[in-house]
Design a protein around this motif. Sequence first.
Motif, short mmCIF file in Angstrom:
data_model
loop_
_atom_site.label_atom_id
_atom_site.label_comp_id
_atom_site.label_asym_id
_atom_site.label_seq_id
_atom_site.Cartn_x
_atom_site.Cartn_y
_atom_site.Cartn_z
N VAL A 67 -25.06 -50.72 19.25
CA VAL A 67 -24.21 -49.82 18.49
C VAL A 67 -23.98 -50.42 17.11
O VAL A 67 -23.78 -51.62 16.97
CB VAL A 67 -22.86 -49.56 19.21
CG1 VAL A 67 -22.17 -50.86 19.59
CG2 VAL A 67 -21.93 -48.69 18.37
N TRP A 68 -24.08 -49.59 16.09
CA TRP A 68 -23.65 -49.94 14.74
C TRP A 68 -23.18 -48.65 14.09
O TRP A 68 -23.33 -47.56 14.66
CB TRP A 68 -24.78 -50.61 13.94
CG TRP A 68 -25.96 -49.76 13.60
CD1 TRP A 68 -27.04 -49.49 14.39
CD2 TRP A 68 -26.20 -49.06 12.36
NE1 TRP A 68 -27.93 -48.67 13.74
CE2 TRP A 68 -27.45 -48.40 12.49
CE3 TRP A 68 -25.50 -48.95 11.15
CZ2 TRP A 68 -28.00 -47.61 11.47
CZ3 TRP A 68 -26.05 -48.16 10.13
CH2 TRP A 68 -27.28 -47.51 10.30
N PHE A 69 -22.58 -48.73 12.91
CA PHE A 69 -22.02 -47.56 12.27
C PHE A 69 -22.51 -47.43 10.83
O PHE A 69 -22.49 -48.40 10.08
CB PHE A 69 -20.48 -47.63 12.24
CG PHE A 69 -19.86 -47.87 13.57
CD1 PHE A 69 -19.90 -46.92 14.57
CD2 PHE A 69 -19.23 -49.08 13.84
CE1 PHE A 69 -19.33 -47.14 15.81
CE2 PHE A 69 -18.65 -49.32 15.07
CZ PHE A 69 -18.70 -48.35 16.06
N MET A 70 -22.92 -46.23 10.46
CA MET A 70 -23.20 -45.98 9.06
C MET A 70 -21.91 -46.13 8.26
O MET A 70 -20.85 -45.70 8.71
CB MET A 70 -23.81 -44.58 8.88
CG MET A 70 -25.25 -44.50 9.40
SD MET A 70 -25.99 -42.86 9.28
CE MET A 70 -25.27 -42.06 10.71
N ARG A 71 -22.00 -46.78 7.11
CA ARG A 71 -20.86 -47.11 6.27
C ARG A 71 -19.88 -48.05 6.97
O ARG A 71 -18.68 -48.01 6.71
CB ARG A 71 -20.13 -45.86 5.78
CG ARG A 71 -20.98 -44.98 4.87
CD ARG A 71 -20.20 -43.78 4.38
NE ARG A 71 -21.06 -42.85 3.67
CZ ARG A 71 -20.75 -41.58 3.43
NH1 ARG A 71 -19.60 -41.09 3.86
NH2 ARG A 71 -21.59 -40.80 2.76
N GLN A 72 -20.38 -48.89 7.89
CA GLN A 72 -19.50 -49.85 8.54
C GLN A 72 -19.02 -50.91 7.55
O GLN A 72 -17.94 -51.50 7.73
CB GLN A 72 -20.19 -50.51 9.73
CG GLN A 72 -21.39 -51.38 9.37
CD GLN A 72 -22.14 -51.85 10.61
OE1 GLN A 72 -21.97 -51.32 11.71
NE2 GLN A 72 -22.97 -52.87 10.45
N ALA A 73 -19.83 -51.18 6.52
CA ALA A 73 -19.44 -52.12 5.47
C ALA A 73 -18.87 -51.31 4.32
O ALA A 73 -19.61 -50.71 3.54
CB ALA A 73 -20.65 -52.93 5.01
#
Length: 391
Positions: A67-73
């Motif tokens: 799992v990762w998220f777009m715009r997580q940074a």
Amino acid sequence: MTPSAFHSMAASSPTTVPTRPVAPAAATLPAEHPLRTGATADSSLLVEYRGGRDSQGRPARPQRRPVWFMRQAGRSLPEYRELREGTAMLDACLDPAMASEITLQPVRRHDVDAAIFFSDIVVPLRLAGIDVEIVPDVGPVLAHPVRTRADVEALPTLDDDAFAPVAEAVRRTVAELGSTPLIGFAGAPFTLAAYMVEGRASRDHLGPRTMMHADPETWEALASWAADVSGRFMRAQLMAGASAAQLFDSWAGSVGRADYAAHVQQHSAAALSHVQGLGAPLVHFGTGTSEILDLMKDAGADAVGIDYRLSLAEATRRLGEETPLQGNIDPALLAAGPEALEAHVREVVAAGSSAAGHVVNLGHGVPPSTDPQVLTDLVSLVHRIEDEREA
């Protein structure tokens, strides 16, 4: 750009759709690349992007559901806001130390299974010398929109040496990530060209859509230019150490299926051709693109990102069970309370189970107002669901 180069770029018919062009030049990743050393080659993320295959092509299962998220940074993190205070967005993107630190922040905080490189799709424009800024609450703004044949002919040539700060930021980041893969990215040619024609964000992108029909040769040349700089932007990131890449087509949903096939798909394919054959999985994502998912896949992607408007089960029906998927938690649920969010996440995970591979993500980017703890808890939930399946 010379007139002869312009006419060469515009020569292909807009109704011709070469979906998998030959890569511009054969290349091998450097020996120290994490895919070649094995540091990230069999990470959970890459196993799922390959459709349940390890780096040798053998059937494999991920160590945990990735799992990762777009715009997580970005703006949802207080440490990001503190670090970026007083620094313009594009200046931050081109400061290797700052870009690297911002990329690493959500990995440390959330325990996500991938880092997404902190940058912006208009960085190649800035590197080419185009006057573009990212205005808060507005988005990219160009001082001089590109709307005529003369405008396209005047576009500068982007030298590969210009990507030096991008490559340096990637190298710094990969050195810190270890076995966690870094995902590079670029804007798809339609989205990049849409900003160039409109001069800023638009609700309906009438400018580029009109150009496709009113002046198709100019559109083809502009989209070809955008495909070249976006493809080389991705390539610079992969050669410097990124283990996968994602092509973002934020505005492709404004284009009808026939226009996408005739005027857009070939340019996305051209951008992706710059990074095919390197051994790094490629993801194609767009918003509002449910009716063109198959065309996006055929442009050369290994996996397809699905926005929140279509269930993953339906996406699998349309694309086939052999297509790895990414997505597609509705960002609105991040603020809906823990019970509603957990129920939704479990539905998404279940819907993605019929695909060859599934990387959990949002169906768009993290809203700036998101409570970071919600994302941390969401990552823990996704990993816990995998543990429950194993039990």
